[in-house]
Design a protein around this motif. Structure first.
Motif, PDB file in Angstrom:
ATOM      1  N   GLN A 199      -3.565   0.468  -3.184  1.00 34.45           N
ATOM      2  CA  GLN A 199      -2.954  -0.781  -2.750  1.00 34.45           C
ATOM      3  C   GLN A 199      -3.179  -1.883  -3.763  1.00 34.45           C
ATOM      4  O   GLN A 199      -4.059  -1.793  -4.619  1.00 34.45           O
ATOM      5  CB  GLN A 199      -3.471  -1.223  -1.393  1.00 34.45           C
ATOM      6  CG  GLN A 199      -4.873  -1.752  -1.370  1.00 34.45           C
ATOM      7  CD  GLN A 199      -5.267  -2.235   0.018  1.00 34.45           C
ATOM      8  OE1 GLN A 199      -4.695  -1.824   1.019  1.00 34.45           O
ATOM      9  NE2 GLN A 199      -6.240  -3.110   0.086  1.00 34.45           N
ATOM     10  N   ARG A 206       0.825  -1.211   0.000  1.00 36.69           N
ATOM     11  CA  ARG A 206       0.000   0.000   0.000  1.00 36.69           C
ATOM     12  C   ARG A 206       0.852   1.251   0.000  1.00 36.69           C
ATOM     13  O   ARG A 206       1.844   1.353   0.721  1.00 36.69           O
ATOM     14  CB  ARG A 206      -0.891  -0.008   1.247  1.00 36.69           C
ATOM     15  CG  ARG A 206      -1.880   1.114   1.328  1.00 36.69           C
ATOM     16  CD  ARG A 206      -2.821   0.934   2.499  1.00 36.69           C
ATOM     17  NE  ARG A 206      -2.212   1.277   3.764  1.00 36.69           N
ATOM     18  CZ  ARG A 206      -2.217   2.511   4.284  1.00 36.69           C
ATOM     19  NH1 ARG A 206      -2.787   3.501   3.645  1.00 36.69           N
ATOM     20  NH2 ARG A 206      -1.644   2.748   5.442  1.00 36.69           N
ATOM     21  N   ASP A 207       0.473   2.214  -0.826  1.00 39.19           N
ATOM     22  CA  ASP A 207       1.070   3.542  -0.816  1.00 39.19           C
ATOM     23  C   ASP A 207       0.427   4.291   0.347  1.00 39.19           C
ATOM     24  O   ASP A 207      -0.777   4.544   0.341  1.00 39.19           O
ATOM     25  CB  ASP A 207       0.794   4.243  -2.142  1.00 39.19           C
ATOM     26  CG  ASP A 207       1.360   5.651  -2.207  1.00 39.19           C
ATOM     27  OD1 ASP A 207       1.415   6.350  -1.179  1.00 39.19           O
ATOM     28  OD2 ASP A 207       1.744   6.063  -3.312  1.00 39.19           O
ATOM     29  N   VAL A 208       1.209   4.624   1.370  1.00 37.53           N
ATOM     30  CA  VAL A 208       0.684   5.240   2.590  1.00 37.53           C
ATOM     31  C   VAL A 208       0.048   6.594   2.301  1.00 37.53           C
ATOM     32  O   VAL A 208      -0.976   6.944   2.881  1.00 37.53           O
ATOM     33  CB  VAL A 208       1.791   5.352   3.668  1.00 37.53           C
ATOM     34  CG1 VAL A 208       1.311   6.123   4.880  1.00 37.53           C
ATOM     35  CG2 VAL A 208       2.279   3.968   4.058  1.00 37.53           C
ATOM     36  N   LYS A 218      12.139  -8.836   8.490  1.00 40.72           N
ATOM     37  CA  LYS A 218      11.614  -7.638   7.838  1.00 40.72           C
ATOM     38  C   LYS A 218      11.819  -7.770   6.337  1.00 40.72           C
ATOM     39  O   LYS A 218      12.643  -8.575   5.890  1.00 40.72           O
ATOM     40  CB  LYS A 218      12.294  -6.377   8.377  1.00 40.72           C
ATOM     41  CG  LYS A 218      13.769  -6.290   8.061  1.00 40.72           C
ATOM     42  CD  LYS A 218      14.343  -4.995   8.570  1.00 40.72           C
ATOM     43  CE  LYS A 218      15.784  -4.855   8.081  1.00 40.72           C
ATOM     44  NZ  LYS A 218      16.318  -3.549   8.337  1.00 40.72           N
ATOM     45  N   SER A 251       1.897  -5.583   4.326  1.00 48.02           N
ATOM     46  CA  SER A 251       1.268  -6.337   5.412  1.00 48.02           C
ATOM     47  C   SER A 251       0.869  -7.709   4.888  1.00 48.02           C
ATOM     48  O   SER A 251       0.586  -7.880   3.700  1.00 48.02           O
ATOM     49  CB  SER A 251       0.059  -5.590   5.978  1.00 48.02           C
ATOM     50  OG  SER A 251      -0.913  -5.411   4.969  1.00 48.02           O
ATOM     51  N   GLN A 268       3.743   0.496   2.584  1.00 46.66           N
ATOM     52  CA  GLN A 268       3.445  -0.413   3.692  1.00 46.66           C
ATOM     53  C   GLN A 268       3.170  -1.813   3.131  1.00 46.66           C
ATOM     54  O   GLN A 268       2.398  -1.973   2.197  1.00 46.66           O
ATOM     55  CB  GLN A 268       2.221   0.067   4.463  1.00 46.66           C
ATOM     56  CG  GLN A 268       1.906  -0.778   5.679  1.00 46.66           C
ATOM     57  CD  GLN A 268       0.675  -0.266   6.393  1.00 46.66           C
ATOM     58  OE1 GLN A 268      -0.429  -0.347   5.871  1.00 46.66           O
ATOM     59  NE2 GLN A 268       0.880   0.300   7.570  1.00 46.66           N
ATOM     60  N   THR A 294       3.088  -6.239   9.774  1.00 48.21           N
ATOM     61  CA  THR A 294       3.085  -5.004   8.989  1.00 48.21           C
ATOM     62  C   THR A 294       4.470  -4.363   9.042  1.00 48.21           C
ATOM     63  O   THR A 294       5.083  -4.293  10.108  1.00 48.21           O
ATOM     64  CB  THR A 294       2.043  -4.005   9.533  1.00 48.21           C
ATOM     65  OG1 THR A 294       0.756  -4.611   9.496  1.00 48.21           O
ATOM     66  CG2 THR A 294       2.023  -2.733   8.715  1.00 48.21           C
ATOM     67  N   HIS A 295       4.944  -3.896   7.876  1.00 50.12           N
ATOM     68  CA  HIS A 295       6.217  -3.183   7.769  1.00 50.12           C
ATOM     69  C   HIS A 295       5.992  -1.936   6.916  1.00 50.12           C
ATOM     70  O   HIS A 295       5.268  -1.989   5.926  1.00 50.12           O
ATOM     71  CB  HIS A 295       7.287  -4.040   7.077  1.00 50.12           C
ATOM     72  CG  HIS A 295       7.584  -5.317   7.769  1.00 50.12           C
ATOM     73  ND1 HIS A 295       8.380  -5.395   8.878  1.00 50.12           N
ATOM     74  CD2 HIS A 295       7.189  -6.584   7.500  1.00 50.12           C
ATOM     75  CE1 HIS A 295       8.467  -6.655   9.261  1.00 50.12           C
ATOM     76  NE2 HIS A 295       7.756  -7.397   8.441  1.00 50.12           N
ATOM     77  N   GLU A 296       6.615  -0.826   7.299  1.00 49.53           N
ATOM     78  CA  GLU A 296       6.575   0.385   6.487  1.00 49.53           C
ATOM     79  C   GLU A 296       8.000   0.731   6.095  1.00 49.53           C
ATOM     80  O   GLU A 296       8.913   0.652   6.927  1.00 49.53           O
ATOM     81  CB  GLU A 296       5.939   1.540   7.254  1.00 49.53           C
ATOM     82  CG  GLU A 296       5.673   2.746   6.379  1.00 49.53           C
ATOM     83  CD  GLU A 296       4.846   3.798   7.086  1.00 49.53           C
ATOM     84  OE1 GLU A 296       5.318   4.956   7.122  1.00 49.53           O
ATOM     85  OE2 GLU A 296       3.752   3.476   7.578  1.00 49.53           O
ATOM     86  N   HIS A 355      10.648   2.788   2.714  1.00 47.16           N
ATOM     87  CA  HIS A 355      10.834   3.541   1.475  1.00 47.16           C
ATOM     88  C   HIS A 355      11.726   2.695   0.578  1.00 47.16           C
ATOM     89  O   HIS A 355      12.570   1.946   1.069  1.00 47.16           O
ATOM     90  CB  HIS A 355      11.531   4.880   1.738  1.00 47.16           C
ATOM     91  CG  HIS A 355      10.724   5.793   2.597  1.00 47.16           C
ATOM     92  ND1 HIS A 355       9.860   6.726   2.091  1.00 47.16           N
ATOM     93  CD2 HIS A 355      10.634   5.907   3.949  1.00 47.16           C
ATOM     94  CE1 HIS A 355       9.288   7.378   3.078  1.00 47.16           C
ATOM     95  NE2 HIS A 355       9.740   6.901   4.223  1.00 47.16           N
ATOM     96  N   PRO A 406       6.259   6.719   1.337  1.00 47.97           N
ATOM     97  CA  PRO A 406       6.307   5.505   2.154  1.00 47.97           C
ATOM     98  C   PRO A 406       5.392   4.409   1.607  1.00 47.97           C
ATOM     99  O   PRO A 406       4.306   4.683   1.096  1.00 47.97           O
ATOM    100  CB  PRO A 406       5.850   5.965   3.534  1.00 47.97           C
ATOM    101  CG  PRO A 406       5.169   7.266   3.321  1.00 47.97           C
ATOM    102  CD  PRO A 406       5.676   7.852   2.049  1.00 47.97           C
TER     103      PRO A 406
END
Length: 136
Positions: free
Chosen positions: A62, A55-57, A125, A91, A89, A100-102, A104, A87
């Motif tokens: 997404q 997903r594009d935060v 990660k 998941s 994301q 879940t990880h965020e 760049h 950013p």
């Protein structure tokens, strides 16, 4: 078994089409852009991951893959898309946990070549790499 295999193929195709939509909907900002022409989600864990979402935060766009078996991938190629460092994301469900990880994407310095993004789903990660795309 044939229906299940066909369902998985249709789901992957729809996910790839959605991934194209997601990456084309990313918000543009000023500055130099990196040209991405594909994304590959690689599951390098010992078990399947489910409900995988990228997903594009900022924009909320997404894409998803319903199920990626251990040591397999879900991905696509698409027309060149500019990425400006927003950013992202990732998941997914891993075993009985929702993870879940965020992050760049660290793109190469050169912006003259198209690149493909590889996101390796690991036990810890995501391992994100960008590889120069060689059109055949």
């Amino acid at each position: 078994m044939i229906l299940t295999t066909r369902f998985i193929e249709v789901t992957k195709t729809l996910s790839m089409m959605a991934m194209l939509y997601f990456l084309c909907a990313c918000k543009s900002t000023q500055g130099s852009a990196h040209h991405f022409v594909g994304v590959e989600l690689l599951n390098v864990t010992e078990q399947a991951v489910e409900d995988v979402k990228l997903r594009d935060v900022e924009s909320g766009g997404q894409v998803s893959c319903t199920h990626i078996e251990a040591n397999t991938a879900c991905g696509t190629l698409f027309p060149s898309h500019d990425y400006h460092g927003q950013p992202i994301q990732l998941s997914y469900k891993y075993g009985h946990q929702f993870v879940t990880h965020e992050f760049h994407v660290d793109a190469p310095v050169s912006t003259t070549h198209p690149y493909r993004v590889y996101i390796r789903i690991t036990d810890n990660k995501p391992d994100v790499s960008v590889v120069k795309h060689n059109a055949h």
